[in-house]
Design a protein around this motif. Structure first.
Motif, PDB file in Angstrom:
ATOM      1  N   SER A 135       0.851  -1.189   0.000  1.00 49.38           N
ATOM      2  CA  SER A 135       0.000   0.000   0.000  1.00 49.38           C
ATOM      3  C   SER A 135       0.885   1.237   0.000  1.00 49.38           C
ATOM      4  CB  SER A 135      -0.917   0.013   1.235  1.00 49.38           C
ATOM      5  OG  SER A 135      -0.175   0.299   2.400  1.00 49.38           O
ATOM      6  N   LYS A 136       0.270   2.401  -0.028  1.00 48.54           N
ATOM      7  CA  LYS A 136       1.038   3.646   0.002  1.00 48.54           C
ATOM      8  C   LYS A 136       1.690   3.878   1.359  1.00 48.54           C
ATOM      9  CE  LYS A 136      -1.295   6.286  -3.630  1.00 48.54           C
ATOM     10  NZ  LYS A 136      -2.411   5.471  -4.087  1.00 48.54           N
ATOM     11  N   ILE A 137       1.167   3.215   2.398  1.00 41.43           N
ATOM     12  CA  ILE A 137       1.738   3.375   3.741  1.00 41.43           C
ATOM     13  C   ILE A 137       2.781   2.285   3.935  1.00 41.43           C
ATOM     14  CG2 ILE A 137       1.129   3.776   6.163  1.00 41.43           C
ATOM     15  CD1 ILE A 137      -1.762   4.031   5.262  1.00 41.43           C
ATOM     16  N   ASP A 138       3.806   2.327   3.102  1.00 43.27           N
ATOM     17  CA  ASP A 138       4.762   1.231   3.072  1.00 43.27           C
ATOM     18  C   ASP A 138       5.663   1.154   4.282  1.00 43.27           C
ATOM     19  OD1 ASP A 138       7.343   2.756   1.019  1.00 43.27           O
ATOM     20  OD2 ASP A 138       5.822   3.679   2.257  1.00 43.27           O
ATOM     21  N   ASN A 197      12.892   1.009   7.387  1.00 42.15           N
ATOM     22  CA  ASN A 197      12.128   0.079   8.214  1.00 42.15           C
ATOM     23  C   ASN A 197      12.966  -0.502   9.346  1.00 42.15           C
ATOM     24  OD1 ASN A 197       9.626   0.231   6.889  1.00 42.15           O
ATOM     25  ND2 ASN A 197      10.292  -1.198   5.309  1.00 42.15           N
ATOM     26  N   THR A 198      14.273  -0.605   9.123  1.00 38.79           N
ATOM     27  CA  THR A 198      15.167  -1.147  10.148  1.00 38.79           C
ATOM     28  C   THR A 198      15.371  -0.164  11.288  1.00 38.79           C
ATOM     29  OG1 THR A 198      16.333  -2.432   8.456  1.00 38.79           O
ATOM     30  CG2 THR A 198      17.459  -2.129  10.567  1.00 38.79           C
ATOM     31  N   ILE A 245      11.276  11.285   9.401  1.00 40.77           N
ATOM     32  CA  ILE A 245      11.787  12.112   8.309  1.00 40.77           C
ATOM     33  C   ILE A 245      11.285  11.610   6.966  1.00 40.77           C
ATOM     34  CG2 ILE A 245      13.875  13.026   7.214  1.00 40.77           C
ATOM     35  CD1 ILE A 245      15.350  12.449   9.839  1.00 40.77           C
ATOM     36  N   PHE A 246      11.217  10.276   6.812  1.00 37.58           N
ATOM     37  CA  PHE A 246      10.768   9.661   5.562  1.00 37.58           C
ATOM     38  C   PHE A 246       9.554   8.761   5.835  1.00 37.58           C
ATOM     39  CE2 PHE A 246      15.398  10.170   5.246  1.00 37.58           C
ATOM     40  CZ  PHE A 246      15.487  11.010   4.149  1.00 37.58           C
ATOM     41  N   PRO A 247       8.385   9.358   6.076  1.00 35.60           N
ATOM     42  CA  PRO A 247       7.203   8.533   6.393  1.00 35.60           C
ATOM     43  C   PRO A 247       6.712   7.698   5.216  1.00 35.60           C
ATOM     44  CG  PRO A 247       6.580  10.831   6.139  1.00 35.60           C
ATOM     45  CD  PRO A 247       8.076  10.792   6.108  1.00 35.60           C
ATOM     46  N   PHE A 248       6.960   8.185   3.992  1.00 30.61           N
ATOM     47  CA  PHE A 248       6.529   7.464   2.792  1.00 30.61           C
ATOM     48  C   PHE A 248       7.716   7.340   1.840  1.00 30.61           C
ATOM     49  CE2 PHE A 248       2.986  10.095   4.316  1.00 30.61           C
ATOM     50  CZ  PHE A 248       2.103   9.103   4.701  1.00 30.61           C
ATOM     51  N   ILE A 249       7.893   6.165   1.277  1.00 30.48           N
ATOM     52  CA  ILE A 249       9.005   5.922   0.357  1.00 30.48           C
ATOM     53  C   ILE A 249       8.492   5.483  -1.009  1.00 30.48           C
ATOM     54  CG2 ILE A 249      11.140   4.656  -0.055  1.00 30.48           C
ATOM     55  CD1 ILE A 249      11.271   6.455   2.369  1.00 30.48           C
TER      56      ILE A 249
END
Length: 323
Positions: free
Chosen positions: A104-107, A212-213, A220-224
């Motif tokens: 999904s977009k919430i990766d 994710n790790t 800072i990067f909520p969506f990739i």
């Protein structure tokens, strides 16, 4: 890490809580769903014209063109079912077509970190709404493509009448398992691309794994995945694509589908970029750097800097630096 996961869930849902964000996502999905088969048909028709002396290639391109037309028609046939399934996805808080583990977009968000007793279900409403909207359009695109593939196969086999209808329906039904999850790989890839949720590869996949790790980086990067796919879709439709898709664009890859896709996207991009340029020159389309005077003449951002600032203020325009 648990603390960061809770913070990330709250932060990401806060970012998605503005109704405008949800509306932009739905409108973007709708435009892409309509444009994608048009691009494919355009690319196939252009390719058929360029290869008009090669009967084998022309036959392949005509098949792709017809399948694109069937896909476009299929988008509207499953609209009612897609909306119902989207409602189910919202209620359950999970994707249907690809299951709970689907893309999904919430990766980068690990869901259900805030307990229900602490208002977790309320906090997660924005992300559930986003996923439900994507589920609707994934279903629309998947079902449209699946039906188009079945029609194409029926035509290849020369089926007619009741036998043809029965084959198409059986093939379509076999595209779902007992839980309603999609099983046709080609249609799934198409649906992911149409909603910008296709899997990342190469450097971006490694970058996503790193985020994710280390959960703190999600602040800072909520969506990739989706921002990268959106940026790539723009580049794919620009002249820059010639640098890495030249074999497809020039027809030297011997892959009719990728050739038609690359040419269709470049043609659509050329049409859109050219139209935007002309509209900007005519003063019909304005941006932060394209402001017109009262007589309709475009202001120079250096010579008319003060007047440009005043006109932007009058229209409630505020640069990011203001905040």
């Amino acid at each position: 890490n648990k603390t960061w996961e809770v913070a990330n869930e709250i932060w990401i849902n806060a970012l998605l809580s503005n109704p405008k964000t949800q509306l932009v996502n739905l409108v973007g999905n709708a435009i892409t769903a309509m444009a994608k088969p048009i691009e494919d048909k355009l690319g196939a028709n252009i390719s058929a014209f360029l290869a008009r002396n090669d009967i084998g290639r022309v036959t392949s391109y005509n098949r792709i063109s017809k399948e694109a037309g069937s896909t476009f028609a299929g988008l509207f046939q499953s609209l009612g079912d897609a909306i119902k399934i989207g409602g189910r996805a919202f209620k359950q808080g999970e994707l249907i077509l690809e299951g709970a583990g689907g893309m999904s977009k919430i990766d980068t968000a690990i869901t259900k970190q805030v307990p229900k007793v602490l208002g977790g279900e309320i906090i997660r409403l924005p992300s559930r709404a986003l996923n439900a909207g994507d589920e609707v359009f994934k279903q629309i695109n998947y079902r449209g493509k699946l039906k188009a593939i079945s029609v194409s196969l029926a035509d290849e086999r020369g089926l007619k009448g009741a036998e043809r209808s029965k084959f198409i329906q059986r093939y379509f039904d076999e595209g779902f398992d007992e839980f309603g999850r999609g099983t046709n790989k080609d249609a799934l890839v198409y649906a992911r691309e149409a909603t910008y949720t296709n899997e990342l590869t190469g450097f971006m996949a490694k970058f996503q794994d790193m985020i994710n790790t280390y959960p703190a980086l999600k602040q800072i990067f909520p969506f990739i995945r989706t921002p990268f796919q959106l940026a790539k879709s723009v580049v794919d439709r620009s002249p820059v694509a010639l640098g890495y898709r030249w074999r497809h664009i020039l027809g030297e890859s011997n892959d009719p589908k990728l050739i038609a896709k690359a040419r269709g996207q470049l043609a659509m991009g050329t049409i859109l970029f050219s139209t935007a340029f002309v509209m900007a020159k005519l003063g019909v389309l304005q941006s932060a750097t394209n402001v017109t005077r009262d007589d309709g003449k475009v202001l120079d951002k250096f010579k008319d800097a003060e007047l440009m600032r005043m006109k932007k203020t009058d229209t409630n325009f505020k640069p990011y630096s203001f905040f």
